[in-house]
Design an enzyme around this catalytic site. Structure first.
Site, PDB file in Angstrom:
ATOM      1  N   HIS A 192       3.312   8.186  -1.857  1.00 33.90           N
ATOM      2  CA  HIS A 192       2.065   8.721  -2.398  1.00 33.90           C
ATOM      3  C   HIS A 192       2.073   8.625  -3.918  1.00 33.90           C
ATOM      4  CE1 HIS A 192       1.248  11.277   1.311  1.00 33.90           C
ATOM      5  NE2 HIS A 192       2.553  11.161   1.409  1.00 33.90           N
ATOM      6  N   GLU A 219       6.186  11.591  -3.290  1.00 29.24           N
ATOM      7  CA  GLU A 219       5.127  11.471  -4.280  1.00 29.24           C
ATOM      8  C   GLU A 219       5.687  10.821  -5.541  1.00 29.24           C
ATOM      9  OE1 GLU A 219       1.934  12.415  -4.037  1.00 29.24           O
ATOM     10  OE2 GLU A 219       1.883  13.873  -2.371  1.00 29.24           O
ATOM     11  N   HIS A 227       0.457   5.988   1.753  1.00 28.99           N
ATOM     12  CA  HIS A 227      -0.478   6.947   2.329  1.00 28.99           C
ATOM     13  C   HIS A 227      -1.766   6.232   2.741  1.00 28.99           C
ATOM     14  CE1 HIS A 227      -2.319  11.268   1.936  1.00 28.99           C
ATOM     15  NE2 HIS A 227      -2.170  10.895   3.188  1.00 28.99           N
ATOM     16  N   ASP A 287      -3.827   6.125  -2.055  1.00 31.66           N
ATOM     17  CA  ASP A 287      -2.609   6.155  -2.859  1.00 31.66           C
ATOM     18  C   ASP A 287      -1.435   5.475  -2.156  1.00 31.66           C
ATOM     19  OD1 ASP A 287      -2.853   8.568  -1.163  1.00 31.66           O
ATOM     20  OD2 ASP A 287      -0.957   9.196  -2.081  1.00 31.66           O
TER      21      ASP A 287
HETATM   22 ZN   LIG Z   1      -1.071  10.814  -0.686  1.00 33.55          ZN
END
Ligand SMILES: [Zn+2]
Length: 197
Positions: A46, A128, A164, A174
């Site tokens: 992400h 992330e 994602h 993303d």
């Molecule tokens: Zn995401």
């Protein structure tokens, strides 16, 4: 005559109950159990920045620990009430934070599916990258991501790394077009995993 040498020190496990040594632990309450018997076989990549395009602050870790002040920035109003998390965050400088044990189910993918299986949170690890969709990412982030994937693959039966956007098409984009999947694949070339943008 052989010289006796001390036995090599036993390697310290990189993992303890799903927490990776070397990551700064910021425990999030936003997690739950994975379904019994689930093989953790996917990593979902992400991107996030709060406020969007601003890097280096503590808003992401506040969001993932339900401590984001909705009044601190206009864009926080809509996200402060979310109950979300990821297992890891890779900062712009390559710093690594972990919010949820990889043995547990973090709340990063939302409505999603992968190769016919719904709800990727059940069987994936969410990472992330601090960044903005469409923006470039830092060399230090690719290096840290590759190193983290190496640790993950050594501990969990992960055989694919995807975005994602791929698991939630039409809903999420993303990490976006600025993320260089070929660079990641080159950086992590030693790993027996597929990289699927
Ligand atoms: Zn995401």
């Amino acid at each position: 005559m052989t010289r006796s040498e001390p036995p090599p020190a036993a390697p310290r496990s990189a993992w303890r109950a799903g927490w990776l040594r070397g990551a700064r632990r910021v425990a999030s309450p936003n997690f739950g159990p994975r379904p019994a018997g689930t093989a953790i076989d996917l990593v979902v990549v992400h991107s996030i920045s709060l406020p969007p395009g601003e890097y280096g602050g503590d808003a992401i870790e506040r969001l993932f620990t339900n401590r984001l002040d909705a009044s601190a920035h206009p864009c926080f109003e809509t996200v402060a009430a979310l109950r979300v998390s990821a297992h890891f965050l890779v900062r712009r400088d390559g710093g690594l934070l972990q919010f949820v044990s990889c043995d547990e189910r973090a709340w990063h993918a939302g409505a999603s599916s992968w190769r016919g299986r719904a709800d990727c949170n059940d069987f994936s690890i969410g990472i992330e990258l601090e960044g903005l969709e469409g923006d470039r990412f830092e060399a230090a982030q690719y290096e840290r991501l590759a190193a983290t994937l190496s640790s993950i693959v050594a501990r969990y039966p992960v055989h694919a790394v995807t975005s994602h956007a791929r698991v939630a098409p039409g809903r999420k984009n993303d990490p976006g077009a600025g993320f260089d999947w070929e660079l990641l694949a080159r950086t992590a070339h030693a790993l027996a995993v597929e990289f699927i943008p």
